[in-house]
Design a protein around this motif. Structure first.
Motif, PDB file in Angstrom:
ATOM      1  N   ALA A  73     -39.527  36.321  -6.141  1.00 38.38           N
ATOM      2  CA  ALA A  73     -40.509  37.285  -6.639  1.00 38.38           C
ATOM      3  C   ALA A  73     -41.926  36.857  -6.276  1.00 38.38           C
ATOM      4  CB  ALA A  73     -40.376  37.434  -8.157  1.00 38.38           C
ATOM      5  N   THR A  74     -42.229  35.582  -6.420  1.00 39.99           N
ATOM      6  CA  THR A  74     -43.563  35.079  -6.086  1.00 39.99           C
ATOM      7  C   THR A  74     -43.845  35.230  -4.596  1.00 39.99           C
ATOM      8  OG1 THR A  74     -43.458  33.488  -7.907  1.00 39.99           O
ATOM      9  CG2 THR A  74     -45.099  33.084  -6.188  1.00 39.99           C
ATOM     10  N   GLU A  75     -42.862  34.896  -3.757  1.00 37.54           N
ATOM     11  CA  GLU A  75     -43.038  35.025  -2.305  1.00 37.54           C
ATOM     12  C   GLU A  75     -43.179  36.491  -1.892  1.00 37.54           C
ATOM     13  OE1 GLU A  75     -40.471  31.036  -1.002  1.00 37.54           O
ATOM     14  OE2 GLU A  75     -39.487  32.989  -1.244  1.00 37.54           O
ATOM     15  N   TYR A  76     -42.441  37.364  -2.569  1.00 36.18           N
ATOM     16  CA  TYR A  76     -42.556  38.796  -2.282  1.00 36.18           C
ATOM     17  C   TYR A  76     -43.960  39.298  -2.618  1.00 36.18           C
ATOM     18  CZ  TYR A  76     -41.652  43.844  -2.688  1.00 36.18           C
ATOM     19  OH  TYR A  76     -41.708  45.208  -2.563  1.00 36.18           O
ATOM     20  N   GLY A  77     -44.497  38.860  -3.757  1.00 37.39           N
ATOM     21  CA  GLY A  77     -45.850  39.232  -4.111  1.00 37.39           C
ATOM     22  C   GLY A  77     -46.858  38.744  -3.087  1.00 37.39           C
ATOM     23  N   LEU A  78     -46.671  37.526  -2.604  1.00 41.11           N
ATOM     24  CA  LEU A  78     -47.567  36.981  -1.581  1.00 41.11           C
ATOM     25  C   LEU A  78     -47.455  37.763  -0.273  1.00 41.11           C
ATOM     26  CD1 LEU A  78     -47.096  33.148  -2.195  1.00 41.11           C
ATOM     27  CD2 LEU A  78     -49.168  34.503  -2.638  1.00 41.11           C
ATOM     28  N   LEU A  79     -46.247  38.190   0.075  1.00 37.03           N
ATOM     29  CA  LEU A  79     -46.060  38.981   1.289  1.00 37.03           C
ATOM     30  C   LEU A  79     -46.887  40.265   1.225  1.00 37.03           C
ATOM     31  CD1 LEU A  79     -44.537  39.520   3.985  1.00 37.03           C
ATOM     32  CD2 LEU A  79     -42.772  40.648   2.608  1.00 37.03           C
ATOM     33  N   GLY A 136     -45.845  38.278  -9.304  1.00 33.19           N
ATOM     34  CA  GLY A 136     -44.805  37.296  -9.003  1.00 33.19           C
ATOM     35  C   GLY A 136     -44.883  36.083  -9.901  1.00 33.19           C
ATOM     36  N   VAL A 137     -46.101  35.598 -10.134  1.00 31.86           N
ATOM     37  CA  VAL A 137     -46.284  34.444 -11.022  1.00 31.86           C
ATOM     38  C   VAL A 137     -45.891  34.806 -12.448  1.00 31.86           C
ATOM     39  CG1 VAL A 137     -47.999  32.887 -12.025  1.00 31.86           C
ATOM     40  CG2 VAL A 137     -48.069  33.420  -9.581  1.00 31.86           C
ATOM     41  N   LEU A 138     -46.293  35.992 -12.899  1.00 30.38           N
ATOM     42  CA  LEU A 138     -45.979  36.423 -14.265  1.00 30.38           C
ATOM     43  C   LEU A 138     -44.480  36.616 -14.463  1.00 30.38           C
ATOM     44  CD1 LEU A 138     -48.857  39.018 -14.818  1.00 30.38           C
ATOM     45  CD2 LEU A 138     -48.721  36.690 -15.718  1.00 30.38           C
ATOM     46  N   ILE A 139     -43.804  37.181 -13.443  1.00 29.97           N
ATOM     47  CA  ILE A 139     -42.350  37.382 -13.528  1.00 29.97           C
ATOM     48  C   ILE A 139     -41.635  36.043 -13.649  1.00 29.97           C
ATOM     49  CG2 ILE A 139     -40.321  38.112 -12.197  1.00 29.97           C
ATOM     50  CD1 ILE A 139     -42.050  40.402 -11.094  1.00 29.97           C
ATOM     51  N   ALA A 140     -42.160  35.019 -12.966  1.00 21.50           N
ATOM     52  CA  ALA A 140     -41.543  33.698 -13.044  1.00 21.50           C
ATOM     53  C   ALA A 140     -41.555  33.151 -14.473  1.00 21.50           C
ATOM     54  CB  ALA A 140     -42.262  32.725 -12.110  1.00 21.50           C
TER      55      ALA A 140
END
Length: 425
Positions: free
Chosen positions: A273-279, A182-186
Motif C-alpha cells: 500500500a505504501t509503495e502504491y501510494g508512492l507510485l 499508504g502510511v496511514l493504511i499501514a
C-alpha cells in the motif's frame, strides 16, 4: 515566444494569492479537499481489495463513485445557477465528512478485514453505497467550484489562476495524499478515513469565508426550461460539444485504467500500500509540472496543437503500461499522463470559462460534464468486466494489461478525429 497576454497573466498570476483574498481561500479549500480525495483515492480501493479480489466487485465501487456524474450532472447545473454556489460547496463538504465517519464506523465493526471473503458481498455493498453518495457530493461541489472561479478572478487571469489551482490540487491530492494514505493504511485501514473527515471539515470552513460579488437576478423558469437553455447554448457552439464528447472517451478509459491499477500494482508490480501510494506521486509530479507549464505551452502552441500533444501523450503512456510490467515505466507513464491531462484541462476549462456567459455557466458546465464525466462509470465497470472476461483465456497478469491497450486504441482514434474535426477559428 509567449504572447503579450500570457506575459501579463504571468505577472498578475504571481500576485493572485497575495492580493486576492477570495482566490486565496478558494485555493486553500480546493487544496484541502483534494488532499482528502488523494487519501481516499488509495484508501477506498485498497479497502475493497481487503474484502475481495474479484475485479468486477472492485470495479463496482469505482463505478458507484462515478455514476452520479451520469445521473446528476444536468440537474446539478441548474441548481448551481440558481443557488448560492458557496453554500453548495460547504454543504457538499459536510456530507463528505459524514460519509467518512460512517466508513470508520463500518470498519470498526469488523474484527479482521483481510479474512472477510465470506462476508465480502455485504461489505462491498456498503462500500458501494458510501462511494455513490461520496460521488454525488463531488458532483455538486466540483460544478459549483468551477463556476465560482470566474466570479473572483478577472478573465485575463483565468489560465494562470487555473494553472495555479490545479498545481496546488495536484500537490495535495496526488503528491501528498496517496503516499500519506499508504502510511496511514499501514497503521490502520480506518485511519485514513478519519483523517479525511477532518480535512473535509476544514475545507468547508475555508469556503465559508469566501465573499462572492452580487449576482444578476436568476431566472425562475422551471427546471426543464432552465436545462434546455444550457443545452441550446451547447448546440450553437459545436466546438464545446466536440470537446465534451472527446473528454468523455478520455475519461472513460482513464478511469478504467485507474480502477484496475490497484490490482495491477498488487499482482503485476507486487507493491505494498505504501509503495502504491508512492507510485501515484509520480502522476502528481507530472500534474504539478503540467499545471505550471501549461499556460506557457498553450500560449506558444495555441489551443489546437496543445490538445493534439495531449492526445498523443495519452496513446504513448497507455502503451507503456499495457505492453510492459515495469514499475519504472509505469511511474514515467503516470507522470506524462498527468502532465498531458493538465495541459488538456487548462486549455479547455479556461476556454469554457471565458466563452460561456455567467448566468449559463453552471448549466453549460453541467451539460459538458454530463458528456465528459458521465462516461466514467462505464469505463470503470468495462475495465473490470474486460479483465474478468479475459482472465480464463489469457491468464490473470496478461488480462490486467488489456484495459491499457484498449485505452491506447481509443486515444489513437481520438487523435485522428481531432486532426480532422477540431477547429477553434
Amino acid at each position: 515566444m509567449p504572447s503579450k497576454v500570457l506575459i501579463w497573466n504571468d505577472v498578475v498570476g504571481k500576485t493572485l494569492i497575495s492580493t486576492n483574498r477570495d482566490y486565496r481561500f478558494l485555493l486553500s479549500a480546493s487544496s484541502m479537499s483534494n488532499l482528502g480525495d488523494g487519501i481516499a483515492m488509495v484508501a477506498l480501493p485498497w479497502l475493497a481489495t481487503l474484502l475481495t479480489s474479484d475485479p468486477l466487485l472492485i470495479a463496482a465501487v469505482a463505478t458507484a463513485q462515478r455514476l452520479p456524474w451520469l445521473l446528476f450532472a444536468l440537474p446539478a447545473g441548474v441548481l448551481t445557477d440558481r443557488a448560492d454556489r458557496r453554500l453548495l460547496m460547504v454543504r457538499a463538504d459536510i456530507v463528505r465528512v459524514f460519509l467518512m465517519v460512517v466508513t470508520v464506523l463500518m470498519i470498526s465493526t469488523q474484527s479482521n478485514l483481510p479474512v472477510l471473503e465470506g462476508s465480502a458481498p455485504t461489505a462491498i455493498l456498503s462500500l458501494v453505497m458510501i462511494a455513490f453518495f461520496l460521488g454525488s457530493a463531488e458532483v455538486i461541489r466540483d460544478n459549483a467550484a468551477q463556476t465560482i472561479l470566474p466570479s473572483i478572478v478577472a478573465h485575463p487571469d483565468l489560465e494562470r489562476a487555473n494553472g495555479q489551482m490545479w498545481s496546488a490540487e495536484q500537490v495535495a491530492g496526488q503528491f501528498i495524499g496517496p503516499p500519506l494514505a499508504g502510511v496511514l493504511i499501514a497503521s490502520s485501514i480506518a485511519f485514513p478515513f478519519g483523517i479525511d473527515a477532518s480535512i473535509y471539515a476544514l475545507s468547508a470552513g475555508l469556503v465559508w469565508m469566501i465573499a462572492l460579488p452580487p449576482r444578476a437576478p436568476v431566472s425562475k423558469s422551471n427546471f426543464r426550461t432552465a436545462l434546455m437553455e444550457g443545452l441550446s447554448w451547447m448546440k450553437t457552439n459545436p466546438v464545446i460539444l466536440r470537446l465534451a464528447v472527446m473528454l468523455g472517451a478520455i475519461n472513460a478509459v482513464f478511469i478504467g485504467g485507474m480502477t484496475i491499477l490497484v490490482l495491477y500494482a498488487q499482482e503485476v508490480l507486487e507493491l505494498t500500500a505504501t509503495e502504491y501510494g508512492l507510485l501515484l506521486t509520480f502522476g502528481a509530479l507530472g500534474g504539478v509540472v503540467g499545471g505550471l507549464c501549461s499556460p506557457y505551452v498553450a500560449g506558444w502552441l495555441g489551443m489546437r496543437k496543445s490538445l493534439l500533444i495531449s492526445l498523443v501523450a495519452f496513446v504513448i503512456v497507455n502503451l507503456l503500461i499495457g505492453l510492459f510490467g515495469s514499475v519504472y515505466l509505469v511511474a514515467v507513464a503516470l507522470f506524462f499522463e498527468a502532465a498531458a491531462g493538465m495541459l488538456w484541462n487548462v486549455v479547455t476549462v479556461s476556454f469554457r470559462q471565458r466563452l460561456i456567459p455567467d448566468e449559463l455557466l453552471g448549466r453549460v458546465n453541467s451539460v459538458y460534464r454530463f458528456f465528459g464525466w458521465g462516461a466514467m462509470p462505464f469505463g470503470a465497470m468495462g475495465a473490470g468486466a474486460l479483465v474478468a472476461f479475459l482472465t480464463p483465456t489469457l491468464g490473470r497478469e496478461d488480462a490486467l494489461h488489456m484495459p491499457y491497450l484498449f485505452a491506447a486504441g481509443v486515444c489513437i482514434w481520438l487523435t485522428f478525429y481531432a486532426v480532422l474535426r477540431l477547429r477553434f477559428d
